[in-house]
Structures are given as structure tokens and as C-alpha cells.
Scaffold this active site. Structure first.
Site, PDB file in Angstrom:
ATOM      1  N   HIS A  79      -3.717  -5.219   0.661  1.00 48.32           N
ATOM      2  CA  HIS A  79      -3.138  -5.600   1.955  1.00 48.32           C
ATOM      3  C   HIS A  79      -3.158  -7.114   2.147  1.00 48.32           C
ATOM      4  CE1 HIS A  79      -2.472  -1.743   4.109  1.00 48.32           C
ATOM      5  NE2 HIS A  79      -3.369  -1.288   3.250  1.00 48.32           N
ATOM      6  N   GLU A 120      -1.417  -8.847   4.084  1.00 53.95           N
ATOM      7  CA  GLU A 120      -1.255  -9.222   5.507  1.00 53.95           C
ATOM      8  C   GLU A 120      -2.594  -9.263   6.234  1.00 53.95           C
ATOM      9  OE1 GLU A 120      -1.014  -6.185   4.463  1.00 53.95           O
ATOM     10  OE2 GLU A 120      -1.826  -4.889   6.028  1.00 53.95           O
ATOM     11  N   CYS A 172       0.836  -1.203   0.000  1.00 52.98           N
ATOM     12  CA  CYS A 172       0.000   0.000   0.000  1.00 52.98           C
ATOM     13  C   CYS A 172       0.874   1.259   0.000  1.00 52.98           C
ATOM     14  CB  CYS A 172      -0.979  -0.044   1.173  1.00 52.98           C
ATOM     15  SG  CYS A 172      -2.350   1.115   0.999  1.00 52.98           S
TER      16      CYS A 172
END
Ligand code: MN
Length: 234
Positions: free
Chosen positions: A208, A210, A106
Site C-alpha cells: 500500500h 498510499e 493490493c
């Protein structure tokens, strides 16, 4: 075990740093050992500590200052992160000097682009028939829009080429691509959603992973490819 230096979010007024557990868990599950470089560190100490690591992970967060790429602030520019704006370009340059692989998520992808000479769209166009929403209101981990991964890229080797659903938590995006980077995925509205460089090893994603990998395990592969590249450094 490859040691991965990770940048993190910073609240300048409050005087504290924070990092989402997802980054730590993803690096650990991928076989790496995460260490966090908080933005409160002096920039020179951060650069020195990076030499202890095998790779650099730049995480998500607030908007980049347009001063970094020579623009004036758009009226819709969001909160910034002044310490990170100072710290992260120095870390990126040092990682390149040391030959360390770099992963950007990001904001992390955006600051790689800016540090290498690219520019940023400060406020993605939300109007018109082609516009899609890039700041989802649904749970953060959920797939929100598609991206099209270009065949022949590293990212295609990791996730496969073609359409894949990703989450979306950004209102800025890469505008002019920096020299040396290649686009590896676009959103349906033309937004650049992933970039990379074969050598030095750079991968950036606008979404994202994660936040997603515990629900969609294929997204751990991004961290596994990164940690494997970092492990190959020694
Ligand atoms: Mn998006």
C-alpha cells in the site's frame, strides 16, 4: 491535469462507500485530479463515467470472490465485495479498450490479474520455514517485509531494482499470472508482490504505497509515474 478515476471500498450491508485519504492525497500530490467511482453506481454508469478520465486506479479492499476465476471458496476466505466484483472487471476492460493506464493497489492488482485471466491464492500459506507474515500488526504505514524488484522492469525504473521494505496488508495473492502480465517484484517467500505490462500501461503492487508515501517519500514515485502516463494520453 490528468483526471484519475478511482474505485473504492464498499459496505454492502451498511449501504455506504469509503476511501482512504491516502489515495486522494497521493494522486493530488502527483499532479492528478482524483474522481471516485463508488460501487453503488450502476455498472453501466461507471463505465460511461470512465470515459471522462485519463486513467484508472483500482484500490485495496476485501477478498475477491473465487467465482471470478472459477474456484470454490477456501474455508479461510474473508469478507467479499459483491458490487466491486461486478464493477471493477468492467472498468478494467473499458480502460483497456480506451487505452487508459491502470494502477492497481493490493486487491486492485489482484482483480487486474483475474480480469486478464489469472488466478488468486485465497489464503496465503502461513506455515513452514519459508512463511512470512503478510498481515502486519504494526502501524499500517511501516515497512514490514522486503520485496525484490526485478531489474529491467518499469517498477525498477521507478523505485530502483533489488530489495526494498514495504508494508503488507493482505492474505490473498496472485497465483497464476494472467497472460500479458510480468512479475516485477517477489517477497522472500515467493509471493508475487508486483506485476506490470509495458503496453497497455499496467502497474500493480501488492503493498500500500498510499499509506507509506508521507513517511517514505519514494513511494509517491509510483503515483507520479502513473499520473505522468495518464497525462500523456491527451
Ligand atoms: Mn506482502
Amino acid at each position: 491535469m490528468a483526471t484519475i478515476a478511482i474505485t473504492c471500498m464498499h459496505n454492502y450491508q451498511g449501504g455506504y462507500s469509503r476511501i482512504s485519504d491516502g489515495y486522494i492525497k497521493a494522486i493530488e500530490q502527483a499532479g492528478g485530479g482524483p474522481i471516485v467511482l463508488p460501487p453503488a453506481l450502476s455498472p453501466s454508469a461507471g463505465v460511461k463515467l470512465l470515459s471522462l478520465a485519463d486513467g484508472l486506479l483500482l484500490t485495496g479492499g476485501n477478498d475477491l470472490s473465487p467465482f471470478l476465476y472459477g474456484r470454490e471458496p477456501h474455508p479461510q476466505l474473508g469478507d467479499g465485495a459483491v458490487r466491486r466484483d461486478e464493477q471493477e472487471p468492467l472498468l478494467i476492460k473499458e480502460a483497456l479498450r480506451l487505452g487508459l493506464p491502470i494502477l492497481g493497489v493490493c486487491r486492485g492488482m489482484q482483480i487486474i490479474n483475474v480480469t486478464l485471466g489469472g488466478t488468486i491464492i485465497q489464503h496465503i500459506n502461513q506455515e513452514g520455514p519459508e512463511a512470512i507474515q503478510h498481515r502486519q500488526n504494526s502501524p499500517g504505514w511501516r515497512r514490514h517485509h522486503h520485496v525484490d524488484i526485478k531489474s529491467g522492469t518499469r517498477l525498477a525504473g521507478i523505485l530502483g531494482s533489488g530489495a526494498i521494505g514495504v508494508n503488507s496488508h493482505h492474505h490473498q495473492a496472485v497465483e497464476k499470472l494472467a497472460p500479458g502480465l510480468e512479475v516485477s517484484a517477489y517477497a522472500p517467500d515467493g509471493t508475487i508482490e508486483a506485476v506490470e505490462s509495458a503496453s497497455p500501461w499496467i502497474t500493480g503492487v501488492q503493498w500500500h504505497p498510499e499509506m507509506m508515501f508521507e513517511h517514505y517519500p519514494e513511494f509517491l514515485k509510483i503515483f507520479q509515474a502513473f499520473v505522468a502516463a495518464c497525462a500523456g494520453q491527451k
